[in-house]
Design an enzyme around this catalytic site. Structure first.
Site, PDB file in Angstrom:
ATOM      1  N   ASP A 142      -1.083  -6.210   0.188  1.00 13.95           N
ATOM      2  CA  ASP A 142      -1.372  -5.501   1.436  1.00 13.95           C
ATOM      3  C   ASP A 142      -2.865  -5.297   1.606  1.00 13.95           C
ATOM      4  OD1 ASP A 142       0.780  -4.903   3.059  1.00 13.95           O
ATOM      5  OD2 ASP A 142       1.351  -3.113   1.933  1.00 13.95           O
TER       6      ASP A 142
ATOM      7  N   GLU B 183      -0.867  -5.165   8.997  1.00 11.45           N
ATOM      8  CA  GLU B 183       0.056  -4.507   9.934  1.00 11.45           C
ATOM      9  C   GLU B 183      -0.433  -4.622  11.374  1.00 11.45           C
ATOM     10  OE1 GLU B 183       0.906  -0.445   8.891  1.00 11.45           O
ATOM     11  OE2 GLU B 183       1.448  -0.981   6.840  1.00 11.45           O
TER      12      GLU B 183
ATOM     13  N   ASP C  98       0.838  -1.209   0.000  1.00  9.38           N
ATOM     14  CA  ASP C  98       0.000   0.000   0.000  1.00  9.38           C
ATOM     15  C   ASP C  98       0.873   1.260   0.000  1.00  9.38           C
ATOM     16  OD1 ASP C  98       0.869  -0.111   2.611  1.00  9.38           O
ATOM     17  OD2 ASP C  98      -1.123   0.039   3.529  1.00  9.38           O
ATOM     18  N   SER C  99       2.199   1.064  -0.032  1.00 10.01           N
ATOM     19  CA  SER C  99       3.107   2.200  -0.262  1.00 10.01           C
ATOM     20  C   SER C  99       2.786   2.862  -1.598  1.00 10.01           C
ATOM     21  CB  SER C  99       4.570   1.727  -0.246  1.00 10.01           C
ATOM     22  OG  SER C  99       4.753   0.640  -1.131  1.00 10.01           O
TER      23      SER C  99
ATOM     24  N   LYS D 100      -1.141  -9.305   3.468  1.00  5.97           N
ATOM     25  CA  LYS D 100      -0.306  -8.803   4.569  1.00  5.97           C
ATOM     26  C   LYS D 100      -1.112  -7.784   5.378  1.00  5.97           C
ATOM     27  CE  LYS D 100       3.435  -5.975   3.872  1.00  5.97           C
ATOM     28  NZ  LYS D 100       3.086  -4.710   4.566  1.00  5.97           N
TER      29      LYS D 100
ATOM     30  N   GLU E  38       9.819  -3.716   9.822  1.00  6.99           N
ATOM     31  CA  GLU E  38      10.139  -2.431   9.184  1.00  6.99           C
ATOM     32  C   GLU E  38      10.823  -1.499  10.183  1.00  6.99           C
ATOM     33  OE1 GLU E  38       7.054  -0.674   6.809  1.00  6.99           O
ATOM     34  OE2 GLU E  38       8.169   1.192   6.557  1.00  6.99           O
TER      35      GLU E  38
HETATM   36  O1  KIV Z   1       3.622  -1.032   1.519  1.00  8.05           O
HETATM   37  C1  KIV Z   1       4.748  -1.508   1.344  1.00  8.05           C
HETATM   38  O2  KIV Z   1       5.398  -1.322   0.324  1.00  8.05           O
HETATM   39  C2  KIV Z   1       5.303  -2.307   2.442  1.00  8.05           C
HETATM   40  C3  KIV Z   1       6.761  -2.614   2.392  1.00  8.05           C
HETATM   41  C4  KIV Z   1       7.537  -1.405   2.624  1.00  8.05           C
HETATM   42  C5  KIV Z   1       7.129  -3.707   3.303  1.00  8.05           C
HETATM   43  O3  KIV Z   1       4.615  -2.665   3.342  1.00  8.05           O
END
Ligand code: KIV
Length: 257
Positions: free
Chosen positions: A81, A112, A42-43, A110, A176
């Site tokens: 994510d 968090e 989600d970056s 994934k 992270e």
């Molecule tokens: O959102 C993302 O790109 C991430 C990575 C930085 C691990 O969670």
């Protein structure tokens, strides 16, 4: 051959795990040969959409980018994510995780967090949805972006959370921005692989945001190594193009019909 989650777990203490983010088919198709895991992170909210935080990323955006990434992957494991607000409780998380798995044909999702989402993660895994954990700096919920592991309370919590996530059944955990000795302790104390980003060489694998690795992002982070400087190369190419268009050097005869 298509990689399996079981192959990834077997790599712990044997071979380092390679992982990168991708948000589109063309990039994913290049990474596929070299990566064990491709993460649709989600970056993308900050990298592509200039959002102030990943909290603004919607489920639909994640699904559309993931569908594109899926088309570029043959071998690597694909992890997506779950965006902020898509897993506020077990029922919502299950509904949204199922949607992601079905629409994107990814291998895992994934999420968090640690103790707070323990029951949610257990629900997903009980329903055969493989989960990757994410501890340390949590961009979806942290107010400040500082590395973790200075304070004893913080160190204890991260180790406890890692053990809890392992108990819940995650197949790996992203760490992270975690202080080196803490990343080493966590990695040694759990049986599933840790994937570090700014979390030292002691993790079982590494992940970077692809745009950072190729030097497209103008910002420099301590934990990033730029393996190329595409920003410079693109600047040169576009500058040459603009000069040639203005001087009527492009297109020439060879480029014309
Ligand atoms: O959102 C993302 O790109 C991430 C990575 C930085 C691990 O969670």
């Amino acid at each position: 051959m298509k990689k399996k989650i079981s192959d990834l777990i077997k790599k712990k203490n044997k071979q380092k795990i390679v992982s990168l983010t991708a948000y589109s088919k063309n990039v994913a198709s290049i990474l596929d040969k070299y990566c064990d895991i491709i993460l649709v992170g989600d970056s993308l909210g900050s990298v592509l959409y200039n959002y102030k935080s990943t909290r603004e990323v919607s489920l639909d955006i994640m699904i559309e980018h993931s569908k594109s990434v899926r088309m570029g992957i043959k071998k690597a494991l694909m992890v997506v994510d779950m965006p902020y607000n898509s897993y506020r409780n077990s029922k919502e998380a299950l509904k949204n995780a199922k949607k992601i798995m079905i629409k994107t044909r990814c291998d895992a999702v994934k999420l968090e967090g640690g103790k707070k989402i323990y029951e949610i993660i257990k629900t997903l895994i009980k329903n055969k949805i493989p989960v990757m954990g994410h501890l340390g700096l949590l961009p979806q919920s942290d107010k400040t972006f500082k590395f973790k592991g200075k304070k004893k309370s913080e160190r204890d919590k991260i180790l406890k959370d890692a053990l809890l996530l392992e108990r819940a059944g995650v197949f790996s955990i992203v760490l992270e921005c975690v202080e080196t000795s803490l990343a080493k302790i966590v990695t040694r104390n759990i049986k599933v692989p840790t994937i570090g980003i700014g979390a030292s060489k002691y993790c079982d694998g590494q992940i970077l945001v692809f745009d950072d690795l190729i030097g497209l992002n103008p910002i420099n982070y301590r934990f990033v190594k730029k393996y190329a400087n595409l920003r410079d190369q693109i600047t040169k190419a576009v500058s040459n193009y603009s000069k040639e268009v203005r001087k009527i050097k492009f297109p020439n005869k060879k480029n014309s019909y």
